[in-house]
Design an enzyme around this catalytic site. Structure first.
Site, short mmCIF file in Angstrom:
data_model
loop_
_atom_site.label_atom_id
_atom_site.label_comp_id
_atom_site.label_asym_id
_atom_site.label_seq_id
_atom_site.Cartn_x
_atom_site.Cartn_y
_atom_site.Cartn_z
N ASP A 1 34.26 42.22 37.23
CA ASP A 1 34.60 41.11 38.12
C ASP A 1 33.89 41.17 39.48
O ASP A 1 34.32 40.54 40.43
CB ASP A 1 36.11 41.05 38.33
CG ASP A 1 36.66 42.29 39.03
OD1 ASP A 1 35.91 43.28 39.17
OD2 ASP A 1 37.83 42.27 39.43
N GLU A 2 32.80 41.90 39.55
CA GLU A 2 32.06 42.01 40.81
C GLU A 2 30.57 41.99 40.52
O GLU A 2 30.11 42.51 39.51
CB GLU A 2 32.37 43.32 41.53
CG GLU A 2 33.79 43.47 41.99
CD GLU A 2 34.00 44.79 42.71
OE1 GLU A 2 33.28 45.05 43.69
OE2 GLU A 2 34.88 45.54 42.28
#
Length: 90
Positions: free
Chosen positions: A50-51
């Site tokens: 998620d990054e």
């Protein structure tokens, strides 16, 4: 902040949604997330599911975006695309 505890995050962002889902759903959301970001930087640096770090220089140059307002609009467009696809941000 990285690795912020959930109870702190919810105080800072009351509209925060916690999503519990099987690993396969996480991988699918991550794939959608990164594919959207790759439209802006095909060589993004993935930092996990998620990054990601993006270098927007080429995208901004190709699209003749150089003003602060234009850059802000690109950020808003990315956020909208992510929200429309994943329903996770407001």
């Amino acid at each position: 902040r990285s690795a912020m505890p959930g109870f702190v995050a919810i105080k800072l962002c009351p509209q925060l949604k916690f999503v519990r889902c099987p690993g396969e759903d996480i991988r699918e959301h991550s794939h959608i997330f990164k594919n959207i970001l790759r439209d802006y930087d095909p060589c993004l640096d993935s930092m996990g599911c998620d990054e990601a770090n993006l270098d927007m220089t080429e995208y901004l140059q190709v699209n003749n975006i150089s003003t602060e307002e234009g850059i802000y609009q690109v950020a808003q467009d990315i956020r909208k695309r992510l929200n429309d696809a994943l329903q996770l941000t407001t």
